[in-house]
Design a protein around this motif. Structure first.
Motif, mmCIF file in Angstrom:
data_model
loop_
_atom_site.group_PDB
_atom_site.id
_atom_site.type_symbol
_atom_site.label_atom_id
_atom_site.label_comp_id
_atom_site.label_asym_id
_atom_site.label_seq_id
_atom_site.Cartn_x
_atom_site.Cartn_y
_atom_site.Cartn_z
ATOM 1 N N GLU A 291 39.626 46.042 45.172
ATOM 2 C CA GLU A 291 39.975 45.385 43.923
ATOM 3 C C GLU A 291 40.246 43.911 44.218
ATOM 4 O OE1 GLU A 291 39.788 46.702 40.968
ATOM 5 O OE2 GLU A 291 39.267 48.689 41.747
ATOM 6 N N VAL A 292 40.009 43.074 43.197
ATOM 7 C CA VAL A 292 40.120 41.625 43.396
ATOM 8 C C VAL A 292 41.487 41.161 43.951
ATOM 9 C CG1 VAL A 292 40.014 39.378 42.261
ATOM 10 C CG2 VAL A 292 38.251 41.081 41.831
ATOM 11 N N VAL B 276 41.522 41.415 47.580
ATOM 12 C CA VAL B 276 40.631 40.425 48.203
ATOM 13 C C VAL B 276 41.325 39.065 48.233
ATOM 14 C CG1 VAL B 276 38.387 39.271 48.056
ATOM 15 C CG2 VAL B 276 38.583 41.693 47.429
ATOM 16 N N LYS C 27 32.553 36.115 43.994
ATOM 17 C CA LYS C 27 33.427 36.802 43.038
ATOM 18 C C LYS C 27 34.218 37.928 43.662
ATOM 19 C CE LYS C 27 31.077 35.356 38.961
ATOM 20 N NZ LYS C 27 29.830 34.817 39.574
ATOM 21 N N ASN C 28 33.573 38.633 44.568
ATOM 22 C CA ASN C 28 34.268 39.737 45.225
ATOM 23 C C ASN C 28 33.687 39.913 46.622
ATOM 24 O OD1 ASN C 28 35.413 42.121 46.072
ATOM 25 N ND2 ASN C 28 35.378 43.054 44.036
ATOM 26 N N SER D 43 34.404 41.490 49.070
ATOM 27 C CA SER D 43 34.367 42.807 49.701
ATOM 28 C C SER D 43 33.048 43.533 49.432
ATOM 29 C CB SER D 43 35.562 43.657 49.245
ATOM 30 O OG SER D 43 35.490 43.926 47.869
ATOM 31 N N MET E 165 37.482 33.880 41.993
ATOM 32 C CA MET E 165 37.615 35.325 42.161
ATOM 33 C C MET E 165 38.305 35.946 40.945
ATOM 34 S SD MET E 165 38.885 35.669 46.077
ATOM 35 C CE MET E 165 38.629 34.296 47.174
ATOM 36 N N LYS F 288 33.853 48.483 47.703
ATOM 37 C CA LYS F 288 34.579 47.252 47.404
ATOM 38 C C LYS F 288 36.082 47.477 47.239
ATOM 39 C CE LYS F 288 32.032 45.659 43.859
ATOM 40 N NZ LYS F 288 31.634 44.689 42.832
#
Ligand SMILES: Cc1cc2nc3c(=O)[nH]c(=O)nc-3n(C[C@H](O)[C@H](O)[C@H](O)COP(=O)(O)O)c2cc1C
Ligand SMILES: *[C@@H]1O[C@H](CO)[C@@H](O)[C@H](O)[C@H]1NC(C)=O
Ligand SMILES: *[C@@H]1O[C@H](CO)[C@@H](O)[C@H](O)[C@H]1NC(C)=O
Ligand SMILES: *[C@@H]1O[C@H](CO)[C@@H](O)[C@H](O)[C@H]1NC(C)=O
Ligand SMILES: *[C@@H]1O[C@H](CO)[C@@H](O)[C@H](O)[C@H]1NC(C)=O
Length: 463
Positions: A269-270, A273, A257-258, A260, A298, A267
């Motif tokens: 933000e999506v 990524v 999902k993420n 990072s 994602m 992390k």
């Protein structure tokens, strides 16, 4: 054969295997963000054994290509080589050993130096899916520990890189511990443990205490898995490691999902990524459908946003990349790759002509020709395929249907399509008959004014 550069599984943070998710772009992304080891998706032994290994100079990759349909089953590159673990699905020691040989290349002329395409091999003993269980693979091996050990021993005796397995826990702690001891006795370098039983789903608690008991009982590193529900930030990885008492941690869903999550400094933000992901997908010419699947995972609920709904309509890599302002980069890269392919093929053609000059007269003046390449990824919809387009054009204009005649020269093919009493052909020799026919259809469609020169140029079709 001790090798001091051997991959160690101690104190590592690992991208866990995920079918369809863990293709090359995701593995590179995880490494960028700080993962120490990356597993491939599970690849079934039969599938890999039907592949041939090919060095791809254009991409600087090693490709395992399906002999039946030419698709890339496994693509890897030098950057990930010291960190990538190939996960195999198997139910048979000798087939598993044959797969191990496939990724093992003895290339030194003296025959001394051993080289591998991957840093380690893992046997999947945790997959609870019907197709695995029915095939005696994955979690089906958990109650056939003799066979599980035979598989590990066969692979270990074939290669000098580390071999591991990934399991689920059994009903009982002691049973789990004794299974793990038995597996460890084969000489595996580490063991990954997902703290759920075969029939448990993600909503069930991960039994961290069972993983801990195993970790205390074994001397080899134990890799804890199953903690994604509680892994929201980087620090949670350390917590999971402590509660399971493990050497290392392996993360699947949180990374899906993420990705990072692997970043020590927090992390991303999506959208950031996704952009990083797409860069790798472009550079390694990923299949659009796979890229779309991973990006969709994602994005989460795609039906709720405008971007999401537009995204669902995309079908090419360029269209996907356009949504994250990477369309131009994608087009530029694809064009460069196509140019290299034209050059590669010209060289191959010249080589073959040296052996046997003038296979066919390319300059027959009754043939309308142009040097066009058939690029599969440009036609995601069946109705867009040049041959289909030409067929439909013929029907709408009430013309007799096109007829194809293909010539083969050594390993290259060229097709001439006869349509409406005229002949069309591409000067680009293709690798098989199917592509050659599509190539001649492209040329025909150009002369029928269905495609214009601009279209052919922009898409790198024209050589
Ligand atoms: C989409 C997806 C695909 C998976 N594919 C594999 C696989 O190919 N091999 C495997 O051993 N486990 C596979 N798993 C299981 C994960 O590796 C992992 O064991 C499980 O998700 C629990 O870890 P997590 O809590 O970090 O997600 C898959 C899981 C997901 C979500
Ligand atoms: C390498 O991969 C690219 C992209 O998939 C492809 O176009 C090219 O033909 C491949 N080259 C070789 C030598 O396999
Ligand atoms: C292992 O479990 C499967 C079903 O989960 C069962 O069909 C099979 O008989 C079991 N094998 C052994 C050796 O217990
Ligand atoms: C599990 O093993 C421990 C230590 O060997 C033993 O004390 C315990 O009784 C065992 N439990 C079961 C349920 O067999
Ligand atoms: C990924 O991380 C970012 C930053 O913390 C966060 O906004 C986003 O919700 C995360 N996405 C998922 C699916 O975890």
């Amino acid at each position: 054969m001790e090798n001091n550069k051997q991959l160690s599984y101690r104190n590592k943070i690992i991208l866990a295997p995920m079918v369809k998710i863990n293709t090359l772009p995701m593995r590179l992304l995880a490494l960028d963000y700080g993962a120490d080891i990356v597993y491939t998706e599970e690849l079934i032994d039969y599938k890999l054994l039907n592949c041939h290994r090919k060095v791809n100079d254009t991409l600087n990759s090693v490709d395992f290509i399906d002999k039946s349909d030419g698709t890339v089953v496994f693509r890897t590159c030098p950057r990930e080589k010291p960190f990538v673990v190939l996960q195999i699905g198997t139910n048979d020691p000798s087939r598993a050993a044959m797969v191990a040989k496939l990724v093992y290349v003895e290339y030194d002329l003296t025959g001394v130096r051993l080289e591998y395409d991957v840093a380690g091999i893992d046997i999947n003993m945790g997959c609870p899916k019907g197709f695995s269980l029915k095939g005696g693979m994955g979690a089906a091996l958990l109650n056939q520990s003799d066979k599980a050990c035979a598989i590990l021993s066969a692979v270990i005796s074939t290669v000098s890189i580390p071999v591991t397995c990934k399991i689920r826990i059994l009903r009982d702690i002691n049973e789990t511990v004794s299974l793990c001891k038995k597996l460890a006795a084969t000489g595996i370098a580490a063991i990954g443990i997902h703290g759920r039983r075969i029939h448990e789903r993600p909503i069930h608690e991960n039994r961290n205490n069972v993983i801990k008991a195993v970790s205390e009982a074994l001397e080899i590193p134990v890799i804890a898995n199953g903690g994604s529900k509680d892994i929201k930030v980087y620090e949670d990885i350390e917590k999971f490691k402590i509660v399971t008492g493990c050497s290392s941690v392996m993360i699947a869903r949180s990374a899906e999902k993420n990705c990072s999550i692997f970043k020590r400094d927090g992390k991303l933000e999506v959208p950031a990524v996704i952009r990083d992901y797409l860069h790798h997908a472009i550079n390694y010419d990923s299949v659009a459908a796979n890229t779309k699947y991973c990006v969709q995972n994602m994005m989460g609920n795609v039906h709720e946003t405008e971007l999401g709904r537009t995204f669902l309509e995309t079908s090419t890599l360029q269209e996907i990349c356009d949504l994250w302002q990477l369309g131009d980069y994608c087009r530029e890269k694809q064009k460069k790759m196509n140019m290299l392919r034209f050059e590669e093929r010209d060289l191959a053609c010249n080589d073959q002509k040296r052996i046997k000059p003038n296979p066919v007269d390319e300059t027959q003046d009754d043939i309308n020709s142009l040097k066009c390449m058939y690029i599969r990824s440009l036609y995601p919809m069946p109705e867009d395929l040049p041959k289909t387009k030409l067929l439909n054009w013929a029907k709408t204009h009430r013309k007799p249907l096109p007829k194809y005649h293909t010539e083969q020269f050594e390993k290259l093919f060229k097709s001439i399509v006869t349509f409406d009493n005229k002949k069309y052909s591409s000067l680009f020799w293709e690798k098989n008959k199917r592509c050659a026919e599509q190539g001649s259809a492209i040329v025909c469609l150009y002369f029928l004014n269905v495609y214009d020169m601009e279209y052919l140029k922009i898409n790198g079709i024209l050589g």
